[in-house]
Scaffold this active site. Sequence first.
Site, PDB file in Angstrom:
ATOM      1  N   GLU A   1       0.980  -1.383   0.411  1.00 17.02           N
ATOM      2  CA  GLU A   1      -0.370   0.264  -0.003  1.00 17.02           C
ATOM      3  C   GLU A   1       1.204   1.206  -0.146  1.00 17.02           C
ATOM      4  OE1 GLU A   1      -3.291   1.038   2.790  1.00 17.02           O
ATOM      5  OE2 GLU A   1      -4.173  -1.181   2.468  1.00 17.02           O
TER       6      GLU A   1
ATOM      7  N   HIS B 290      -4.269   6.552   0.704  1.00 16.20           N
ATOM      8  CA  HIS B 290      -2.857   5.144   0.309  1.00 16.20           C
ATOM      9  C   HIS B 290      -4.202   5.413  -0.825  1.00 16.20           C
ATOM     10  CE1 HIS B 290      -6.512   4.283   3.335  1.00 16.20           C
ATOM     11  NE2 HIS B 290      -6.682   2.762   2.473  1.00 16.20           N
TER      12      HIS B 290
ATOM     13  N   HIS C 211      -5.099   0.879  -1.775  1.00 17.36           N
ATOM     14  CA  HIS C 211      -6.084  -0.569  -1.460  1.00 17.36           C
ATOM     15  C   HIS C 211      -6.159  -1.168  -2.604  1.00 17.36           C
ATOM     16  CE1 HIS C 211      -9.298   1.154   0.922  1.00 17.36           C
ATOM     17  NE2 HIS C 211     -10.281   0.712  -0.474  1.00 17.36           N
TER      18      HIS C 211
ATOM     19  N   ASP D 132      -9.329   0.812   7.699  1.00 17.21           N
ATOM     20  CA  ASP D 132      -9.780   2.289   7.873  1.00 17.21           C
ATOM     21  C   ASP D 132     -10.056   3.056   8.559  1.00 17.21           C
ATOM     22  OD1 ASP D 132      -7.423   2.060   5.696  1.00 17.21           O
ATOM     23  OD2 ASP D 132      -8.947   1.781   3.544  1.00 17.21           O
TER      24      ASP D 132
HETATM   25 ZN   LIG Z   1      -7.481   1.200   3.137  1.00 16.97          ZN
END
Ligand SMILES: [Zn+2]
Length: 119
Positions: free
Chosen positions: A5, A63, A65, A75
Amino acid sequence: MQPVEACAMLFGRLSHGEAVVEKIDFAPNKLQSPVRFEIDPAEVAAAFTEAEEDGLDFVGLFHSHPAPAAPSSIDLKGMRLWGNALWLILSSTDGKLAAYQLMEDKVEEATIRIEKHTV
Ligand SMILES: [Zn+2]
């Protein structure tokens, strides 16, 4: 193997309910995980000090993902820790980008504008 990530801190201005990002400060993912991220507190402190010197406010976090561009349950926990920070999420599966903010413990979609791209 999935990519690790990517994560960054976003700095800029919050005006008229709109977040304007002027600086994107990428940081190494401390967890080296494809599904979770954590930024070293020392990196956070350094980025905040630099932003303060530049007269920029902390806007939020970015970020990526490997899931839809929406906050995961992990999150969501992070969002509670970071208060009213905006969360800009990039889906590494479909390339979609979306911003969210926690408002009274409810996830709301947010508007974010990126003016300058500084790494
Ligand atoms: Zn995430």
